[in-house]
Design a protein around this motif. Structure first.
Motif, short mmCIF file in Angstrom:
data_model
loop_
_atom_site.label_atom_id
_atom_site.label_comp_id
_atom_site.label_asym_id
_atom_site.label_seq_id
_atom_site.Cartn_x
_atom_site.Cartn_y
_atom_site.Cartn_z
N LEU A 119 39.41 -7.33 -13.66
CA LEU A 119 40.02 -6.76 -14.85
C LEU A 119 41.54 -6.70 -14.72
O LEU A 119 42.27 -7.16 -15.60
N GLU A 120 42.02 -6.15 -13.62
CA GLU A 120 43.47 -6.07 -13.41
C GLU A 120 44.10 -7.45 -13.35
O GLU A 120 45.21 -7.66 -13.86
N SER A 121 43.39 -8.38 -12.73
CA SER A 121 43.91 -9.74 -12.58
C SER A 121 44.15 -10.41 -13.93
O SER A 121 45.17 -11.06 -14.15
N MET A 122 43.20 -10.25 -14.81
CA MET A 122 43.28 -10.90 -16.12
C MET A 122 44.20 -10.14 -17.07
O MET A 122 44.96 -10.73 -17.83
N ARG A 123 44.13 -8.83 -17.02
CA ARG A 123 44.87 -8.00 -17.98
C ARG A 123 46.33 -7.81 -17.61
O ARG A 123 47.22 -7.84 -18.47
N ASP A 124 46.60 -7.62 -16.32
CA ASP A 124 47.93 -7.18 -15.90
C ASP A 124 48.68 -8.12 -14.97
O ASP A 124 49.92 -8.07 -14.92
N TRP A 125 47.98 -8.95 -14.20
CA TRP A 125 48.63 -9.63 -13.10
C TRP A 125 48.81 -11.13 -13.28
O TRP A 125 49.20 -11.83 -12.35
N GLY A 126 48.55 -11.66 -14.47
CA GLY A 126 48.85 -13.06 -14.77
C GLY A 126 48.06 -14.06 -13.96
O GLY A 126 48.63 -15.02 -13.41
N ARG A 127 46.76 -13.88 -13.89
CA ARG A 127 45.92 -14.73 -13.04
C ARG A 127 46.03 -16.22 -13.36
O ARG A 127 45.91 -17.07 -12.47
N ASP A 128 46.28 -16.57 -14.61
CA ASP A 128 46.32 -17.98 -15.00
C ASP A 128 47.44 -18.75 -14.33
O ASP A 128 47.39 -19.99 -14.26
N ASP A 129 48.47 -18.05 -13.85
CA ASP A 129 49.61 -18.72 -13.23
C ASP A 129 49.56 -18.74 -11.70
O ASP A 129 50.47 -19.26 -11.05
#
Length: 418
Positions: free
Chosen positions: A112-122
């Protein structure tokens, strides 16, 4: 009178107890324990980070404890099984180690944090992918380092090679020109399996794959791996690298420092060891990404580095994720990369190291980096490495297909036993 009496009670009971009615007492700070590995970050960086984090999080106090790599696996496993709140709240782990800790059920799911807050796509794929397990993110990329080509600028000029090659075929052509006049075009050890892995990934293959049923199988017996091994044979032949040893036996920095090698594949930091042994090479070294199959894309490379994980038994998830968020933020990623000559955790932050030739070459390769298979038992494969055996036998003239099948079966058996 009531407020005065209450204040007197607070003082007389304990000077260490916070009383909300006292002026300027401030909130109590909760301690967040963070395990980081030795030499991952400088003392100066950690001091800067701690001061700023505690300034912006006035309810938290950082307790950073430096750990040794030797024996860290057992120590982390023990911490993950401890009582709630007694162990570390954030742990730095090697990116390829995440799977074994997830397999034991001891890590928090941070999807959740990765997708919502931490810009996982980059995120760099070589850090993000091994931190993921069955579609859930447990390891959060912190920093990366990967191999580049360290080369002698003077020897390139003498051989008429005006600029570093950008394709694998041009690399072979240029290396052949360099492999003259008593010089090795490249020093490539016969068991440098990390470098070979990059060629396998470039060809669309892998070291092992997980089946739909969940079991892991070795995949060195594929056409992609065979093509990669043939390229490795051609490159290896343009130097005098030992057939039955890896890049640490002998250390390739020492071989390069003797002055008769034009190129090696290594992390840029190895250049310092070379110069320490031969100061005359100080201004003669350059770096370029491992070439790919086409000029528009550097070759795939094994991405080493670290992820941050949060134990499931942390006593304070909010505080732990606040530390992870800060350490992986653009500000501190840029600071860490420039301080330690690392690659930041996101492709969008590559400009942070654009001014450093070695780090910039790493960043270009890291954008297409990979990691070893995220199998919980992969460490057992490396402990008795059948990939090295396969490479040596093929370089000595054994049937590539037969040896690839044998190595794949050993990998499958080891991963199954784990």
């Amino acid at each position: 009178m009531r407020h005065r009496l209450l204040a007197l009670v607070c003082v007389s009971t304990s000077l260490l107890t916070a009383c909300s009615v006292l002026p300027d007492s401030g909130p109590q700070r909760r301690t967040v324990t963070v395990w980081l590995m030795k030499d991952s970050a400088s003392a100066a960086f950690l001091d800067r980070f701690t001061k700023e984090f505690e300034r912006t999080h006035d309810d938290l106090r950082l307790d950073i404890r430096i750990q040794q790599w030797t024996g860290i696996g057992e120590k982390v496993q023990a911490a993950l099984k401890g009582s709630d709140g007694d162990g570390p709240d954030v742990i730095e782990v090697g990116n390829t180690q995440v799977a074994q800790y997830v397999d034991g059920g001891g890590l928090l799911d941070l999807t959740l944090e990765s997708m919502r807050d931490w810009g996982r796509d980059d995120w760099l794929p070589g850090l993000a992918q091994p931190g993921s397990y069955r579609g859930h993110q447990y390891g959060i990329p912190w920093y990366a380092a990967n191999r580049v080509v360290i080369y002698r600028k003077d020897l390139f000029a003498q051989a008429g090679v005006a600029e570093p090659p950008k394709t694998r075929e041009q690399w072979l052509t240029d290396t052949a020109k360099l492999n003259t006049a008593g010089n090795q075009g490249i020093y490539l050890a016969g068991q440098d399996w990390y470098t070979l892995s990059g060629f396998i990934w470039d060809e669309g293959g892998d070291l092992a794959k997980q089946s739909s049923a969940g079991s892991w199988e070795g995949t060195l017996d594929t056409p992609a791996a065979a093509r990669a091994m043939r390229f490795y044979q051609r490159l290896h032949a343009l130097g005098e690298g030992p057939v039955a040893a890896d890049e640490e036996h002998p250390p390739q920095s020492g071989v390069f420092a003797k002055g008769h090698v034009a190129q090696i594949v290594a992390v840029p930091g190895l250049a310092q060891a070379i110069v320490d042994k031969n100061p005359e090479l100080k201004d003669k070294l350059g770096y370029f990404p491992v070439p790919g199959k086409t000029a528009d894309r550097p070759g795939a490379v094994f991405t080493g580095g670290s992820d941050l994980v949060v134990p499931k038994n942390t006593g304070d998830r909010r505080a732990a994720t606040a530390v992870v968020a800060a350490l992986t933020s653009a500000t501190w990623q840029t600071d860490l990369a420039r301080t330690m000559d690392y690659v930041p955790n996101k492709t969008t932050l590559a400009e942070a190291v654009a001014g450093e030739e070695g780090a910039a070459a790493m960043a270009a390769g890291a954008a297409h980096g990979r990691a070893t298979p995220a199998a919980p038992a992969w460490a057992a494969v490396e402990a008795d490495n059948p990939i090295k055996t396969w490479m040596t036998k093929v370089l000595r003239g054994a049937d590539p297909a037969v040896e690839a099948t044998s190595a794949s079966r050993r990998i499958t058996r080891t991963l199954g036993e784990g």
